[in-house]
Design a protein around this motif. Structure first.
Motif, PDB file in Angstrom:
ATOM      1  N   ARG A 161     -11.367  -2.255 -15.008  1.00  0.00           N
ATOM      2  CA  ARG A 161     -11.813  -2.906 -16.257  1.00  0.00           C
ATOM      3  C   ARG A 161     -13.325  -2.835 -16.396  1.00  0.00           C
ATOM      4  O   ARG A 161     -13.858  -2.651 -17.492  1.00  0.00           O
ATOM      5  CB  ARG A 161     -11.346  -4.357 -16.307  1.00  0.00           C
ATOM      6  CG  ARG A 161      -9.842  -4.536 -16.338  1.00  0.00           C
ATOM      7  CD  ARG A 161      -9.404  -5.829 -17.001  1.00  0.00           C
ATOM      8  NE  ARG A 161     -10.060  -7.015 -16.490  1.00  0.00           N
ATOM      9  CZ  ARG A 161      -9.658  -7.696 -15.415  1.00  0.00           C
ATOM     10  NH1 ARG A 161      -8.601  -7.271 -14.732  1.00  0.00           N
ATOM     11  NH2 ARG A 161     -10.283  -8.769 -15.029  1.00  0.00           N
ATOM     12  N   ILE A 162     -14.016  -2.956 -15.276  1.00  0.00           N
ATOM     13  CA  ILE A 162     -15.477  -2.863 -15.305  1.00  0.00           C
ATOM     14  C   ILE A 162     -15.905  -1.474 -15.776  1.00  0.00           C
ATOM     15  O   ILE A 162     -16.743  -1.336 -16.674  1.00  0.00           O
ATOM     16  CB  ILE A 162     -16.062  -3.179 -13.915  1.00  0.00           C
ATOM     17  CG1 ILE A 162     -15.776  -4.636 -13.535  1.00  0.00           C
ATOM     18  CG2 ILE A 162     -17.570  -2.906 -13.894  1.00  0.00           C
ATOM     19  CD1 ILE A 162     -16.042  -4.950 -12.080  1.00  0.00           C
ATOM     20  N   ASP A 163     -15.304  -0.440 -15.182  1.00  0.00           N
ATOM     21  CA  ASP A 163     -15.665   0.931 -15.571  1.00  0.00           C
ATOM     22  C   ASP A 163     -15.287   1.219 -17.019  1.00  0.00           C
ATOM     23  O   ASP A 163     -16.013   1.924 -17.736  1.00  0.00           O
ATOM     24  CB  ASP A 163     -14.984   1.938 -14.636  1.00  0.00           C
ATOM     25  CG  ASP A 163     -15.668   2.032 -13.281  1.00  0.00           C
ATOM     26  OD1 ASP A 163     -16.904   1.899 -13.237  1.00  0.00           O
ATOM     27  OD2 ASP A 163     -14.976   2.250 -12.279  1.00  0.00           O
ATOM     28  N   ILE A 164     -14.165   0.696 -17.469  1.00  0.00           N
ATOM     29  CA  ILE A 164     -13.745   0.902 -18.855  1.00  0.00           C
ATOM     30  C   ILE A 164     -14.749   0.264 -19.812  1.00  0.00           C
ATOM     31  O   ILE A 164     -15.128   0.869 -20.830  1.00  0.00           O
ATOM     32  CB  ILE A 164     -12.339   0.322 -19.075  1.00  0.00           C
ATOM     33  CG1 ILE A 164     -11.306   1.162 -18.324  1.00  0.00           C
ATOM     34  CG2 ILE A 164     -11.996   0.268 -20.569  1.00  0.00           C
ATOM     35  CD1 ILE A 164      -9.933   0.501 -18.223  1.00  0.00           C
ATOM     36  N   ALA A 165     -15.206  -0.935 -19.486  1.00  0.00           N
ATOM     37  CA  ALA A 165     -16.172  -1.610 -20.356  1.00  0.00           C
ATOM     38  C   ALA A 165     -17.493  -0.849 -20.410  1.00  0.00           C
ATOM     39  O   ALA A 165     -18.107  -0.712 -21.481  1.00  0.00           O
ATOM     40  CB  ALA A 165     -16.392  -3.045 -19.881  1.00  0.00           C
ATOM     41  N   PHE A 166     -17.946  -0.327 -19.277  1.00  0.00           N
ATOM     42  CA  PHE A 166     -19.167   0.489 -19.289  1.00  0.00           C
ATOM     43  C   PHE A 166     -18.966   1.743 -20.143  1.00  0.00           C
ATOM     44  O   PHE A 166     -19.857   2.140 -20.904  1.00  0.00           O
ATOM     45  CB  PHE A 166     -19.564   0.885 -17.867  1.00  0.00           C
ATOM     46  CG  PHE A 166     -20.434  -0.108 -17.154  1.00  0.00           C
ATOM     47  CD1 PHE A 166     -21.756  -0.314 -17.545  1.00  0.00           C
ATOM     48  CD2 PHE A 166     -19.944  -0.846 -16.087  1.00  0.00           C
ATOM     49  CE1 PHE A 166     -22.565  -1.230 -16.891  1.00  0.00           C
ATOM     50  CE2 PHE A 166     -20.749  -1.764 -15.422  1.00  0.00           C
ATOM     51  CZ  PHE A 166     -22.061  -1.959 -15.828  1.00  0.00           C
ATOM     52  N   ALA A 167     -17.793   2.382 -20.025  1.00  0.00           N
ATOM     53  CA  ALA A 167     -17.519   3.588 -20.807  1.00  0.00           C
ATOM     54  C   ALA A 167     -17.506   3.272 -22.301  1.00  0.00           C
ATOM     55  O   ALA A 167     -18.033   4.043 -23.120  1.00  0.00           O
ATOM     56  CB  ALA A 167     -16.194   4.194 -20.376  1.00  0.00           C
ATOM     57  N   LEU A 168     -16.933   2.143 -22.676  1.00  0.00           N
ATOM     58  CA  LEU A 168     -16.909   1.754 -24.084  1.00  0.00           C
ATOM     59  C   LEU A 168     -18.319   1.446 -24.591  1.00  0.00           C
ATOM     60  O   LEU A 168     -18.644   1.747 -25.747  1.00  0.00           O
ATOM     61  CB  LEU A 168     -15.985   0.552 -24.273  1.00  0.00           C
ATOM     62  CG  LEU A 168     -14.489   0.885 -24.249  1.00  0.00           C
ATOM     63  CD1 LEU A 168     -13.648  -0.380 -24.087  1.00  0.00           C
ATOM     64  CD2 LEU A 168     -14.094   1.633 -25.510  1.00  0.00           C
ATOM     65  N   GLY A 169     -19.150   0.874 -23.750  1.00  0.00           N
ATOM     66  CA  GLY A 169     -20.546   0.674 -24.135  1.00  0.00           C
ATOM     67  C   GLY A 169     -21.228   1.994 -24.417  1.00  0.00           C
ATOM     68  O   GLY A 169     -21.919   2.159 -25.434  1.00  0.00           O
ATOM     69  N   LYS A 170     -21.004   2.973 -23.555  1.00  0.00           N
ATOM     70  CA  LYS A 170     -21.625   4.291 -23.719  1.00  0.00           C
ATOM     71  C   LYS A 170     -21.152   4.971 -24.996  1.00  0.00           C
ATOM     72  O   LYS A 170     -21.945   5.538 -25.763  1.00  0.00           O
ATOM     73  CB  LYS A 170     -21.303   5.149 -22.492  1.00  0.00           C
ATOM     74  CG  LYS A 170     -21.904   6.560 -22.505  1.00  0.00           C
ATOM     75  CD  LYS A 170     -20.974   7.603 -23.070  1.00  0.00           C
ATOM     76  CE  LYS A 170     -21.629   8.987 -23.082  1.00  0.00           C
ATOM     77  NZ  LYS A 170     -20.824   9.981 -23.822  1.00  0.00           N
ATOM     78  N   LEU A 171     -19.848   4.937 -25.262  1.00  0.00           N
ATOM     79  CA  LEU A 171     -19.305   5.619 -26.441  1.00  0.00           C
ATOM     80  C   LEU A 171     -19.787   4.971 -27.738  1.00  0.00           C
ATOM     81  O   LEU A 171     -20.072   5.669 -28.719  1.00  0.00           O
ATOM     82  CB  LEU A 171     -17.775   5.619 -26.367  1.00  0.00           C
ATOM     83  CG  LEU A 171     -17.176   6.501 -25.267  1.00  0.00           C
ATOM     84  CD1 LEU A 171     -15.683   6.217 -25.102  1.00  0.00           C
ATOM     85  CD2 LEU A 171     -17.404   7.984 -25.559  1.00  0.00           C
ATOM     86  N   HIS A 172     -19.890   3.652 -27.768  1.00  0.00           N
ATOM     87  CA  HIS A 172     -20.404   2.982 -28.972  1.00  0.00           C
ATOM     88  C   HIS A 172     -21.902   3.236 -29.144  1.00  0.00           C
ATOM     89  O   HIS A 172     -22.383   3.343 -30.281  1.00  0.00           O
ATOM     90  CB  HIS A 172     -20.100   1.490 -28.912  1.00  0.00           C
ATOM     91  CG  HIS A 172     -18.675   1.157 -29.248  1.00  0.00           C
ATOM     92  ND1 HIS A 172     -17.701   0.992 -28.286  1.00  0.00           N
ATOM     93  CD2 HIS A 172     -18.048   0.997 -30.449  1.00  0.00           C
ATOM     94  CE1 HIS A 172     -16.542   0.724 -28.875  1.00  0.00           C
ATOM     95  NE2 HIS A 172     -16.722   0.730 -30.181  1.00  0.00           N
ATOM     96  N   ASP A 173     -22.627   3.344 -28.038  1.00  0.00           N
ATOM     97  CA  ASP A 173     -24.041   3.713 -28.146  1.00  0.00           C
ATOM     98  C   ASP A 173     -24.169   5.115 -28.728  1.00  0.00           C
ATOM     99  O   ASP A 173     -25.072   5.387 -29.532  1.00  0.00           O
ATOM    100  CB  ASP A 173     -24.702   3.631 -26.769  1.00  0.00           C
ATOM    101  CG  ASP A 173     -26.188   3.955 -26.808  1.00  0.00           C
ATOM    102  OD1 ASP A 173     -26.979   3.065 -27.148  1.00  0.00           O
ATOM    103  OD2 ASP A 173     -26.552   5.118 -26.506  1.00  0.00           O
ATOM    104  N   ASP A 174     -23.281   6.031 -28.342  1.00  0.00           N
ATOM    105  CA  ASP A 174     -23.282   7.394 -28.869  1.00  0.00           C
ATOM    106  C   ASP A 174     -23.294   7.398 -30.398  1.00  0.00           C
ATOM    107  O   ASP A 174     -24.026   8.169 -31.029  1.00  0.00           O
ATOM    108  CB  ASP A 174     -22.021   8.157 -28.427  1.00  0.00           C
ATOM    109  CG  ASP A 174     -22.088   8.636 -26.980  1.00  0.00           C
ATOM    110  OD1 ASP A 174     -23.178   8.612 -26.394  1.00  0.00           O
ATOM    111  OD2 ASP A 174     -21.032   9.036 -26.459  1.00  0.00           O
ATOM    112  N   CYS A 175     -22.437   6.576 -30.978  1.00  0.00           N
ATOM    113  CA  CYS A 175     -22.257   6.637 -32.430  1.00  0.00           C
ATOM    114  C   CYS A 175     -23.069   5.591 -33.172  1.00  0.00           C
ATOM    115  O   CYS A 175     -22.856   5.375 -34.376  1.00  0.00           O
ATOM    116  CB  CYS A 175     -20.772   6.534 -32.786  1.00  0.00           C
ATOM    117  SG  CYS A 175     -19.943   5.043 -32.213  1.00  0.00           S
ATOM    118  N   GLY A 176     -24.022   4.951 -32.471  1.00  0.00           N
ATOM    119  CA  GLY A 176     -24.936   4.034 -33.144  1.00  0.00           C
ATOM    120  C   GLY A 176     -24.356   2.668 -33.441  1.00  0.00           C
ATOM    121  O   GLY A 176     -24.962   1.893 -34.203  1.00  0.00           O
ATOM    122  N   SER A 177     -23.209   2.326 -32.854  1.00  0.00           N
ATOM    123  CA  SER A 177     -22.628   0.986 -33.025  1.00  0.00           C
ATOM    124  C   SER A 177     -23.211   0.072 -31.951  1.00  0.00           C
ATOM    125  O   SER A 177     -22.546  -0.314 -30.984  1.00  0.00           O
ATOM    126  CB  SER A 177     -21.095   1.055 -32.923  1.00  0.00           C
ATOM    127  OG  SER A 177     -20.549   1.880 -33.924  1.00  0.00           O
TER     128      SER A 177
END
Length: 492
Positions: free
Chosen positions: A199-215
């Motif tokens: 869950r920790i790694d998933i949350a970090f990955a979701l942070g990265k992907l949303h940063d990618d698209c400016g969210s």
């Protein structure tokens, strides 16, 4: 059981082994206990000492390989893994995968690692650990296509293998918050069935992907969730304890060390500083020079430092003679020579080595040090957005990161005072803005000629084993400078 109780139990098991050297059960108990006590060297030495009593036991050879691998004795570990294979151990694909991991993480040889993973897949084509590690090795090589292919091969075989989706996030750039990978990762997180570590790694990955698209608001929420969860897996960071370590180091390493005139071969060049401050980028650029070999994150001195801290820095400093330090330095040079076979400069890039400069300089008087630094808030955010281990437990809080950085700046000032010109500072933002000037200054300091190929560092084919792997596969870009402004409202 108390630490003293564990120590007494280990001593008792070792004494029993002396009396019953053929008892494999005793050997397993003793090695496991030493490992539990965070003494990997002793666990490995126990197995290496007694394994000859079990020459024809494939499991014993496998266990010996495992403990030697954990202790960093990679060549010996491979030998015992191969003996386990020769003895017909069950599930040989696991052994080949372990050998591949040694080549990948320990010996920094991705070609041999990939051969081992492919050998495992020849035996068991659906063996997910081999597929996953093979994908990881291609990511380190900068091959997005192959990395994505093998992560997707993992998913074909195990559609619920969440970590394959997490790693795909590293090679994928999201275009919007409705991106298919974002939706899949959110379903894992919201389902609540994944282990905490995932869950920790998933949350970090979701942070990265949303940063990618400016969210950025959603990115911050996921990064905050990731760090909150990560903090529950490790002891809380103690600023007073870190300050005490700083003062102990300063007290014990105050005397200048006279260089011998550059006689060391290879020539040791340590790159350190705060995590996520540009050390990987700098090593990639320097390593493109004909006279410099990129060593990556070597474990020699961090392993020694753990022993020093267990004994006590003051006690170690008082008992260690000049001859002892010289022997440590010679061991390091032989370690580097065996690993890289190069007589020029060899970089050793461990950011946390900044805390070890006093120890390193006594062992290697000719060593030079580069400390990387970066704009404070950009550095803080980059650390906060990266999952770091328990030894970097300050990383789960922006405030703690800032406090840690302040202590490192005090330490840097001390090293500059003690070691003078042997310590150089390279600023990440200046390097990105004017790389030729910044690199030229470093080459002049190293007495090396300028080579323009260092500006084409992103075309190198070496493996990179840090969170910066994809940043250093691109030409220089300035978008990471000033990134903190996207999150300004969340920063005090």
């Amino acid at each position: 059981m108390t630490p003293q109780g564990l120590k007494t139990q280990l001593e008792h098991l070792c004494q029993q082994l002396v009396e019953q050297p053929n008892n494999l059960g005793l050997l397993d108990q003793a090695a496991a206990l030493a490992s539990q006590m965070k003494m990997p060297e002793q666990a490995a030495e126990l197995y290496r000492t007694y394994v000859h009593h079990h020459q024809q036991h494939a499991g014993a050879q496998f266990n010996c390989g495992y403990y030697l691998r954990v202790a960093g004795r990679y060549a010996e570990a491979i030998e015992h893994y191969q003996q386990a294979l020769a003895l017909g151990i069950s599930q040989p694909e696991e052994v080949h995968t372990n050998i591949g991991v040694i080549y990948n993480e320990g010996l920094l040889d991705n070609q041999q690692a990939q051969q081992a993973f492919l050998q495992a897949l020849t035996i068991a084509p659906n063996y997910v650990p081999a597929l996953y590690n093979l994908a990881n090795s291609y990511e380190q090589d900068g091959d997005k296509q192959q990395a994505a292919h093998y992560f997707n091969e993992v998913i074909k075989r195990q559609p619920d293998y969440a970590m394959a989706y997490v790693r795909l996030a590293d090679v994928h750039k999201a275009e919007g918050s409705d991106d298919a990978l974002i939706c899949r990762l959110r379903s894992f997180l919201e389902g609540g069935k994944q282990p905490l570590n995932e869950r920790i790694d998933i949350a970090f990955a979701l942070g990265k992907l949303h940063d990618d698209c400016g969210s950025y608001d959603l990115a911050w929420q996921f990064y905050q969730q990731a760090n909150t969860l990560n903090a529950t897996t490790m002891p809380a960071w103690d600023v007073a304890e870190q300050e005490a370590l700083l003062h102990t180091i300063i007290e014990n390493y105050t005397a200048p060390v006279t260089a011998t005139g550059g006689a060391s071969q290879p020539k040791p060049l340590f790159i350190c500083g705060m995590f996520r401050s540009g050390s990987t980028l700098l090593e990639q650029m320097l390593g493109a020079h004909d006279s410099i070999t990129s060593g990556g994150e070597l474990e020699f001195f961090p392993r020694l430092w753990q022993q020093v801290k267990r004994e006590g820095i003051g006690a170690f400093s008082q008992r260690t003679t000049a001859q002892d330090y010289a022997a440590i330095g010679q061991d390091y040079l032989e370690f580097v020579q065996q690993r890289f076979g190069h007589d020029g400069w060899v970089t050793d890039k461990r950011p946390d080595n900044i805390w070890l400069l006093g120890l390193i300089k006594r062992a290697l008087p000719d060593a030079k040090f580069i400390v990387t630094r970066r704009q404070l808030l950009d550095n803080c955010l980059s650390v906060y957005f990266t999952r770091l281990g328990a030894s970097m437990n300050y990383a789960n809080s922006v405030e703690h990161i800032q406090a840690f950085l302040a202590l490192e700046q005090q330490l840097l000032a001390h090293w500059q005072q003690v070691f003078g010109d042997d310590v150089q500072v390279v600023d990440y933002d200046a390097l990105v803005a004017d790389p030729e000037t910044e690199l030229g200054r470093v080459f002049k300091w190293l007495e090396l000629p300028w080579q323009a190929q260092c500006l084409a560092f992103h075309q190198r084919t070496n493996a990179v084993r840090t969170a910066s792997v994809w940043q250093v596969r691109q030409p220089l870009y300035k978008s990471s400078s000033g990134r903190w402004r996207n999150y300004q409202k969340y920063l005090k």
